[in-house]
Design a protein around this motif. Structure first.
Motif, short mmCIF file in Angstrom:
data_model
loop_
_atom_site.label_atom_id
_atom_site.label_comp_id
_atom_site.label_asym_id
_atom_site.label_seq_id
_atom_site.Cartn_x
_atom_site.Cartn_y
_atom_site.Cartn_z
N PHE A 63 0.84 -1.18 0.00
CA PHE A 63 0.00 0.00 0.00
C PHE A 63 0.88 1.24 0.00
O PHE A 63 2.05 1.21 0.37
CB PHE A 63 -0.99 0.00 1.17
CG PHE A 63 -0.38 0.21 2.53
CD1 PHE A 63 -0.14 1.48 3.02
CD2 PHE A 63 -0.07 -0.88 3.34
CE1 PHE A 63 0.41 1.66 4.28
CE2 PHE A 63 0.48 -0.72 4.59
CZ PHE A 63 0.72 0.56 5.06
N VAL A 72 -4.23 -0.09 -1.71
CA VAL A 72 -3.50 -1.36 -1.62
C VAL A 72 -3.56 -2.04 -2.98
O VAL A 72 -4.63 -2.17 -3.58
CB VAL A 72 -4.09 -2.27 -0.53
CG1 VAL A 72 -3.32 -3.59 -0.46
CG2 VAL A 72 -4.07 -1.57 0.82
N SER A 158 -8.51 1.81 3.59
CA SER A 158 -7.45 1.11 2.85
C SER A 158 -6.06 1.58 3.26
O SER A 158 -5.09 1.40 2.52
CB SER A 158 -7.62 1.31 1.33
OG SER A 158 -8.87 0.83 0.92
#
Length: 271
Positions: A63, A72, A158
């Motif tokens: 990521f 990611v 994320s």
């Protein structure tokens, strides 16, 4: 003379049955799921996934980005691949539920030339906020193809992911269920999420789920991974799927709810 022939035939049949038994036994002996349970790991940026533990990285999950746009990416190495779909110019790996089948029947597999966006912020991809979901993986070793999975959690934005464990079926081309750790059990035991009957079908079939759906979507893909039909706003626990203008052949159905994949299944239409 006839008696001797009968004895010879009987002996020969016995040897043949023994050989068949040995073949079956050996297939069971060598067919196994190679499961790796790791300490849950949340890497700073990159996790090199070695699915078959041969010291060669098979997938790179990483990521990065700036504040507010972090995401990611799953990047297969060599000829390996993940399963997902191509939407609006972006490759999106599926986030599968426990017991979802993983094999060639998933239809759409993407290799290193098409890295997959697992999550980007809170709205892009199927992984933001996911818990105990499975990444479908295809491993190529020499001329053999193996199927496996990796189990991960994602933060809602994320900004981080945690990988928990992974596994693959050691028999080339054999299917594996998401979460299955041995040939006899799964990590998170679950009943089949839905059933399709009849399958194969001629004019219509019924998809029935074990739990009620709320505003779910059923998408049908042909064997080339192209979407050919979609049913939206599904509520309740069953939906009738009409054939309409679909030709006979092999299809794949994907059931999603709240942008999360519930299950993927094979569908066959006949004349």
């Amino acid at each position: 003379m006839k008696i001797e022939n009968k004895k010879y035939i009987s002996k020969k049949s016995g040897i043949l049955m023994l050989l068949i038994a040995l073949i079956i036994f050996n297939n069971k002996l060598y067919s196994q799921i190679i499961y790796t349970d790791i300490t849950d790991e949340t890497p700073n940026a990159t996790y090199p996934l070695d699915l078959n533990n041969d010291t060669i990285d098979d997938f790179i999950i990483h990521f990065g980005g700036s504040a507010g746009t972090i995401g990611v990416i799953c990047n297969p190495q060599n000829n390996n691949a993940y399963s997902g779909e191509f939407v609006s110019g972006t490759y999106l790996p599926w986030a599968l539920s426990t017991s979802s089948p993983i094999c060639a029947s998933l239809a759409t597999w993407y290799d290193s030339s098409n890295p997959g966006t697992m999550g980007w912020g809170a709205s892009s991809g199927y992984w933001p906020g996911a818990t105990n979901k499975y990444l479908a993986l295809k491993l190529i070793v020499g001329t053999n193809t193996y199927y496996g999975w990796a189990r991960l959690d994602f933060l809602e934005m994320s900004g981080s992911f945690t990988i928990k464990d992974y596994a693959y079926e050691s028999t080339p081309n054999a299917c594996i269920q998401a979460g299955r750790t041995t040939l006899g059990s799964t990590e998170n035991t679950a009943k089949p999420i839905f059933s399709v009957f009849p399958n194969p079908f001629i004019s219509s079939t019924t998809i029935q789920t074990i739990e009620n759906l709320n505003n779910a979507t059923l998408t049908i893909y042909n064997s080339f991974g192209k979407m050919v039909k979609q049913v939206t706003n599904i509520s309740g626990n069953n939906v009738t799927l009409a054939r309409e203008n679909l030709t006979s052949g092999l299809y794949f159905i994907r059931l999603t709810e709240e942008n999360k994949i519930i299950a993927v299944e094979k569908l066959i239409i006949i004349d």
